[in-house]
Design an enzyme around this catalytic site. Sequence first.
Site, mmCIF file in Angstrom:
data_model
loop_
_atom_site.group_PDB
_atom_site.id
_atom_site.type_symbol
_atom_site.label_atom_id
_atom_site.label_comp_id
_atom_site.label_asym_id
_atom_site.label_seq_id
_atom_site.Cartn_x
_atom_site.Cartn_y
_atom_site.Cartn_z
ATOM 1 N N GLU A 63 0.831 -1.207 0.000
ATOM 2 C CA GLU A 63 0.000 0.000 0.000
ATOM 3 C C GLU A 63 0.864 1.254 0.000
ATOM 4 O O GLU A 63 0.575 2.235 -0.697
ATOM 5 C CB GLU A 63 -0.885 0.045 1.255
ATOM 6 N N TRP A 75 18.528 -37.602 -11.252
ATOM 7 C CA TRP A 75 18.317 -37.520 -12.697
ATOM 8 C C TRP A 75 17.339 -38.560 -13.255
ATOM 9 O O TRP A 75 17.580 -39.127 -14.298
ATOM 10 C CB TRP A 75 19.650 -37.608 -13.479
HETATM 11 ZN ZN LIG Z 1 0.916 -2.838 6.025
#
Ligand SMILES: [Zn+2]
Length: 361
Positions: free
Chosen positions: A55, A173
Amino acid sequence: MFSSTDYSFMAQALRLAEKGLYSASPNPRVGCVLVRDGQVIGSGWHERAGGHHAEINALSAAGAAVQGATAYLTLEPCSHHGRTPPCAEALIKAGIAKLVIAMEDPNPLVSGRGCASLKAAGIEVQSGLMEAEARALNIGFISRMARKRPWIRMKIAASLDGKTALNNGTSQWITGEAARRDGHRLRARSCAVLTGIGTVLADDPQLTVRHVNTSRQPLRVVVDSRLDIPVDAGLLRGGGELIFTATASEGKILALREVGARVIVLPGENGGVDLAGMMQQLADFEINEVLIEAGFKLNGSLINAGLVDELIIYLAPCLIGDAARGMMKLPELANLADKRALKINDVRMVGTDIRLTCGFS
Ligand SMILES: [Zn+2]
């Protein structure tokens, strides 16, 4: 309740969150898209613990244009003062008009609080957009918060007749190059890669991420009940590895500490390690996702103990024969009704091999 543009912006936020796939842990992978008048005005994602949350990165990318915007966020914003100030507060201060989240915080101690503080500030909040996708992205973080245990994946490479190793222990492998690279992607997203002493002695693996670019390596964990690991084992190079044992042999513990390994004595039943206790400890160490790359003995013990959430099986187009080792040592059944049922969640070709992703039903 959600429009097609809502879906499109949340899908963008999820793609951003995914950029933190290899680096964000122990924090969740989170993405944020800020939209005003139908235009993206800023976006961000969480790269690593201690760095800015998604944010905050999106708000600083948008600058002064945030007033009245809608924030699309893959996880509820944090409301507590942790390593960084709470994002809920920052979104309120920035003047967003609406918040759309994919899912609430899975931590029962804080879940719902971020949304509540935005609502209290008069901001419209909608929840649950593309929640399934958001949950899948943070499956380990959610598991650690909700169950106090990591999400545990078991990776197995086998021949088409289900064999993983010769009886002399040789197991490398079996699958092709593309499957091996895919396996390294699984390692890169995991916080820890776990193996048993049998695999260490037979293959001397490093268990590092080598075929994909990543800024961090997963913690390497060994289950070694009698402390048989040689101090010059390949995976002890680098330091910081974790060895779980059932024996308190002081001399060997000191020798392992000298090469940088950490030893945890955690005895369980029958002289083995307490596997459930080990997974709890790994959760305490903030391990979200564990990848098991072990042999048939430890694989069987972990499945028997109910400690595997997901099986990822690569099947190579070859036959090895009945005398070779199988995928996991499980007790013999007298009745087919006692079989362990699985659910195939995904099947695809990886190079020339088949990859099956299964859950326990
Ligand atoms: Zn945060």
